[in-house]
Enzyme design. Structure first.
Site, PDB file in Angstrom:
ATOM      1  CB  SER A 129      -0.898   0.018   1.239  1.00 42.52           C
ATOM      2  OG  SER A 129      -1.622   1.237   1.312  1.00 42.52           O
ATOM      3  CE1 TYR A 142      -4.077  -2.033   5.045  1.00 40.25           C
ATOM      4  CE2 TYR A 142      -3.350   0.133   4.310  1.00 40.25           C
ATOM      5  CZ  TYR A 142      -3.802  -1.144   4.017  1.00 40.25           C
ATOM      6  OH  TYR A 142      -3.966  -1.531   2.707  1.00 40.25           O
TER       7      TYR A 142
END
Length: 267
Positions: A129, A142
């Protein structure tokens, strides 16, 4: 012969889009899900696998090798979102996120390496990501789990050079998928000192996903990487400003970049 591709988390979102695209392009695709019976209409086979349970990983690889002589490409796509003030996220949720986003992909890689080493060929694509390149407010866990996968890929690549096995990262930005629905959200507590700012940031994050790009863009990028003789170490896919944010982090002083992030999230 068609290349055999294994995509973890291939039943929805980016994984489904990639699987359908590669199937159209002539690849033999296998996707995975914890509950494959829920996806009987899939355009490619869905095999049972939970990346947090090593026994299901072994069973999945064995099932595919019953039908195929090899696994040419592994796409580590399965992942989970998580949001919240780090102070308020339960430890078990932080650990669960790392089990899915970090330890899970590592265990899938370990399971396919003997096959790839035997066939003297393989390509492993880790879907990370853009959030993994920076510590984002209320997405810190995250960011950390995806950033860890980015870094371990760099080490893994060098260790696998002798076996003709390539590994790369593809970091997506925001795409229009159902990731927000499956994300763990720490509740916005009435008595929390983070209540207002976390609540506002949560709305902003969900809007970014809803307004995200078509996941077909990721499918096209992965297709191009598969057809690249010597893949790069890192790829980024997404809106220009999301990708440019990584460049800014490299060139700006740390505190200047921090101020930009805080302004973006209205903190």
């Amino acid at each position: 012969m068609s290349k055999v591709v294994l995509i973890t988390g291939g039943s929805s979102g980016i994984g489904k889009s990639v699987g359908e695209y590669l199937t159209i392009k002539g690849f033999k695709v296998y996707g995975t899900s914890r509950n494959p019976k829920n996806y009987t209409d899939s355009k490619f086979p869905i095999v049972a696998l939970d990346v947090t349970k090593p026994e299901t990983i072994s069973a999945c690889i064995a099932e595919i090798l019953k039908h195929e002589t090899r696994i040419d490409v592994l796409i580590n796509n399965a992942g989970a979102g998580i949001t919240g003030p780090i102070e308020e996220i339960p430890d078990e949720e932080i650990k669960r996120n790392f089990e899915t986003n970090f330890f899970g992909p590592i265990n899938v890689i370990k399971a396919v390496l003997p096959t790839m080493r035997h066939q003297n060929y393989g390509l492993i694509i880790n879907v990370t990501s853009i959030a993994g390149y920076m510590g984002l407010p209320y997405r810190g866990v995250y960011s950390a789990s995806k950033g860890a996968l980015e870094l371990i890929t760099e080490a893994f690549r060098m260790e696998l050079k002798d076996f003709n096995i390539e590994m790369t990262n593809i970091a997506p930005g925001d795409f229009a998928t159902n990731i927000a629905a499956g994300r763990y959200h720490a509740p916005v507590l009435e008595d929390s000192p983070y209540k207002e700012k976390y609540g506002n940031t949560l709305k902003t994050m969900d809007e970014h996903v809803d307004e995200g790009n078509d996941p077909k863009q990721m499918a096209e990028a992965i297709f191009n990487v598969i057809n690249t003789k010597q893949p790069k170490i890192h790829y980024k896919v997404g809106a220009f400003m999301q990708k440019f944010s990584i460049v800014l982090k490299r060139i700006l002083p740390d505190k200047t970049y921090e101020k930009l992030l805080m302004k973006h999230y209205d903190l």
